[in-house]
Design a protein around this motif. Structure first.
Motif, PDB file in Angstrom:
ATOM      1  N   ALA A  26      -6.731  27.930   8.687  1.00  0.00           N
ATOM      2  CA  ALA A  26      -7.056  26.518   8.487  1.00  0.00           C
ATOM      3  C   ALA A  26      -6.085  25.630   9.264  1.00  0.00           C
ATOM      4  O   ALA A  26      -6.503  24.637   9.869  1.00  0.00           O
ATOM      5  CB  ALA A  26      -7.025  26.172   6.996  1.00  0.00           C
ATOM      6  N   ILE A  27      -4.810  25.981   9.271  1.00  0.00           N
ATOM      7  CA  ILE A  27      -3.814  25.198  10.007  1.00  0.00           C
ATOM      8  C   ILE A  27      -4.185  25.145  11.487  1.00  0.00           C
ATOM      9  O   ILE A  27      -4.112  24.096  12.121  1.00  0.00           O
ATOM     10  CB  ILE A  27      -2.394  25.767   9.808  1.00  0.00           C
ATOM     11  CG1 ILE A  27      -1.951  25.594   8.353  1.00  0.00           C
ATOM     12  CG2 ILE A  27      -1.402  25.097  10.758  1.00  0.00           C
ATOM     13  CD1 ILE A  27      -0.696  26.371   7.985  1.00  0.00           C
ATOM     14  N   ARG A  28      -4.624  26.276  12.019  1.00  0.00           N
ATOM     15  CA  ARG A  28      -5.023  26.306  13.435  1.00  0.00           C
ATOM     16  C   ARG A  28      -6.193  25.362  13.707  1.00  0.00           C
ATOM     17  O   ARG A  28      -6.259  24.723  14.762  1.00  0.00           O
ATOM     18  CB  ARG A  28      -5.370  27.721  13.853  1.00  0.00           C
ATOM     19  CG  ARG A  28      -5.674  27.802  15.330  1.00  0.00           C
ATOM     20  CD  ARG A  28      -5.990  29.204  15.792  1.00  0.00           C
ATOM     21  NE  ARG A  28      -6.141  29.180  17.229  1.00  0.00           N
ATOM     22  CZ  ARG A  28      -5.513  29.964  18.068  1.00  0.00           C
ATOM     23  NH1 ARG A  28      -4.679  30.865  17.610  1.00  0.00           N
ATOM     24  NH2 ARG A  28      -5.699  29.873  19.368  1.00  0.00           N
ATOM     25  N   LEU A  29      -7.115  25.240  12.738  1.00  0.00           N
ATOM     26  CA  LEU A  29      -8.267  24.351  12.914  1.00  0.00           C
ATOM     27  C   LEU A  29      -7.860  22.890  13.044  1.00  0.00           C
ATOM     28  O   LEU A  29      -8.413  22.160  13.858  1.00  0.00           O
ATOM     29  CB  LEU A  29      -9.245  24.518  11.746  1.00  0.00           C
ATOM     30  CG  LEU A  29     -10.014  25.828  11.690  1.00  0.00           C
ATOM     31  CD1 LEU A  29     -10.862  25.889  10.421  1.00  0.00           C
ATOM     32  CD2 LEU A  29     -10.886  26.001  12.929  1.00  0.00           C
ATOM     33  N   TRP A  30      -6.899  22.433  12.225  1.00  0.00           N
ATOM     34  CA  TRP A  30      -6.560  21.005  12.288  1.00  0.00           C
ATOM     35  C   TRP A  30      -5.396  20.683  13.221  1.00  0.00           C
ATOM     36  O   TRP A  30      -5.215  19.539  13.596  1.00  0.00           O
ATOM     37  CB  TRP A  30      -6.359  20.389  10.904  1.00  0.00           C
ATOM     38  CG  TRP A  30      -5.238  20.902  10.057  1.00  0.00           C
ATOM     39  CD1 TRP A  30      -5.305  21.918   9.155  1.00  0.00           C
ATOM     40  CD2 TRP A  30      -3.912  20.393   9.982  1.00  0.00           C
ATOM     41  NE1 TRP A  30      -4.086  22.093   8.542  1.00  0.00           N
ATOM     42  CE2 TRP A  30      -3.219  21.169   9.024  1.00  0.00           C
ATOM     43  CE3 TRP A  30      -3.231  19.357  10.629  1.00  0.00           C
ATOM     44  CZ2 TRP A  30      -1.878  20.941   8.704  1.00  0.00           C
ATOM     45  CZ3 TRP A  30      -1.900  19.140  10.313  1.00  0.00           C
ATOM     46  CH2 TRP A  30      -1.248  19.924   9.361  1.00  0.00           C
ATOM     47  N   THR A  31      -4.619  21.699  13.627  1.00  0.00           N
ATOM     48  CA  THR A  31      -3.534  21.432  14.575  1.00  0.00           C
ATOM     49  C   THR A  31      -3.917  21.799  16.010  1.00  0.00           C
ATOM     50  O   THR A  31      -3.316  21.295  16.955  1.00  0.00           O
ATOM     51  CB  THR A  31      -2.254  22.215  14.220  1.00  0.00           C
ATOM     52  OG1 THR A  31      -2.499  23.623  14.381  1.00  0.00           O
ATOM     53  CG2 THR A  31      -1.780  21.901  12.817  1.00  0.00           C
ATOM     54  N   GLY A  32      -4.869  22.715  16.159  1.00  0.00           N
ATOM     55  CA  GLY A  32      -5.226  23.190  17.485  1.00  0.00           C
ATOM     56  C   GLY A  32      -4.229  24.183  18.052  1.00  0.00           C
ATOM     57  O   GLY A  32      -4.305  24.548  19.219  1.00  0.00           O
ATOM     58  N   GLU A  33      -3.293  24.621  17.213  1.00  0.00           N
ATOM     59  CA  GLU A  33      -2.242  25.548  17.649  1.00  0.00           C
ATOM     60  C   GLU A  33      -2.167  26.744  16.694  1.00  0.00           C
ATOM     61  O   GLU A  33      -2.432  26.600  15.504  1.00  0.00           O
ATOM     62  CB  GLU A  33      -0.871  24.856  17.631  1.00  0.00           C
ATOM     63  CG  GLU A  33      -0.749  23.652  18.526  1.00  0.00           C
ATOM     64  CD  GLU A  33      -0.455  24.026  19.964  1.00  0.00           C
ATOM     65  OE1 GLU A  33      -0.079  25.175  20.230  1.00  0.00           O
ATOM     66  OE2 GLU A  33      -0.612  23.141  20.833  1.00  0.00           O
ATOM     67  N   PRO A  34      -1.766  27.914  17.192  1.00  0.00           N
ATOM     68  CA  PRO A  34      -1.538  29.042  16.286  1.00  0.00           C
ATOM     69  C   PRO A  34      -0.440  28.698  15.280  1.00  0.00           C
ATOM     70  O   PRO A  34       0.463  27.911  15.580  1.00  0.00           O
ATOM     71  CB  PRO A  34      -1.079  30.172  17.201  1.00  0.00           C
ATOM     72  CG  PRO A  34      -1.443  29.749  18.582  1.00  0.00           C
ATOM     73  CD  PRO A  34      -1.494  28.259  18.582  1.00  0.00           C
ATOM     74  N   ALA A  35      -0.542  29.279  14.095  1.00  0.00           N
ATOM     75  CA  ALA A  35       0.454  29.029  13.053  1.00  0.00           C
ATOM     76  C   ALA A  35       0.827  30.337  12.375  1.00  0.00           C
ATOM     77  O   ALA A  35      -0.009  31.217  12.202  1.00  0.00           O
ATOM     78  CB  ALA A  35      -0.094  28.051  12.022  1.00  0.00           C
ATOM     79  N   THR A  36       2.081  30.427  11.981  1.00  0.00           N
ATOM     80  CA  THR A  36       2.541  31.512  11.130  1.00  0.00           C
ATOM     81  C   THR A  36       2.833  30.885   9.779  1.00  0.00           C
ATOM     82  O   THR A  36       3.684  29.998   9.679  1.00  0.00           O
ATOM     83  CB  THR A  36       3.816  32.170  11.696  1.00  0.00           C
ATOM     84  OG1 THR A  36       3.536  32.649  13.008  1.00  0.00           O
ATOM     85  CG2 THR A  36       4.294  33.291  10.807  1.00  0.00           C
ATOM     86  N   MET A  37       2.083  31.298   8.752  1.00  0.00           N
ATOM     87  CA  MET A  37       2.253  30.704   7.427  1.00  0.00           C
ATOM     88  C   MET A  37       1.817  31.706   6.376  1.00  0.00           C
ATOM     89  O   MET A  37       0.859  32.448   6.574  1.00  0.00           O
ATOM     90  CB  MET A  37       1.416  29.429   7.298  1.00  0.00           C
ATOM     91  CG  MET A  37       1.483  28.763   5.942  1.00  0.00           C
ATOM     92  SD  MET A  37       3.121  28.181   5.479  1.00  0.00           S
ATOM     93  CE  MET A  37       3.309  26.777   6.545  1.00  0.00           C
ATOM     94  N   SER A  38       2.531  31.701   5.270  1.00  0.00           N
ATOM     95  CA  SER A  38       2.198  32.519   4.119  1.00  0.00           C
ATOM     96  C   SER A  38       2.580  31.722   2.881  1.00  0.00           C
ATOM     97  O   SER A  38       3.560  30.977   2.906  1.00  0.00           O
ATOM     98  CB  SER A  38       2.989  33.831   4.158  1.00  0.00           C
ATOM     99  OG  SER A  38       2.933  34.468   2.900  1.00  0.00           O
TER     100      SER A  38
END
Length: 125
Positions: A26-38
């Motif tokens: 979901a973070i990638r969808l609104w930022t347009g960037e890959p994300a590392t999150m847990s």
């Protein structure tokens, strides 16, 4: 060190906003960037091409996220607390960011306003 506190209205229920802030897809969808999150306390995270990095400290699903943001070796930990409150228009996001290095304050507050929460708001519009 400085602190910043602000409220933002996001046009989506708290559970959806929480998911958008904690799910890497979901973070990638609104930022347009890959994300590392847990959503695991103690896990490391990275957003916007590693321009924001830190450690996740606490989660209350649909209600609260607490993170430590890294700014090099600047003494006290910089802590970001995001509280999600139901609101007639969706979610009232209460942001508290403490111990921001003086040299980073203007860039950080501008980033919260014009990039981070603006992008999240536009994602849900």
């Amino acid at each position: 060190m400085k602190a910043f506190k602000k409220y933002y209205i996001i046009p989506a229920p708290p559970e959806e906003v929480y998911n958008a802030l904690t799910n890497p897809l979901a973070i990638r969808l609104w930022t347009g960037e890959p994300a590392t999150m847990s959503a695991d306390p103690g896990s490391e995270f990275s957003l916007w091409g590693d321009s924001i990095e830190g450690k996740n400290l606490e989660f209350v699903p649909g209600k609260k996220i607490v993170q430590q943001w890294y700014f090099g070796d600047d003494g006290e930990a910089s802590i970001v607390t995001i509280l999600l409150h139901p609101h007639a228009q969706g979610t009232s996001v209460e942001l508290k960011h403490s111990n921001i290095p003086d040299s980073e304050f203007d860039d950080i507050t501008e980033g919260w306003n014009t990039i981070y929460f603006k992008s999240l708001h536009e994602f849900f519009e």
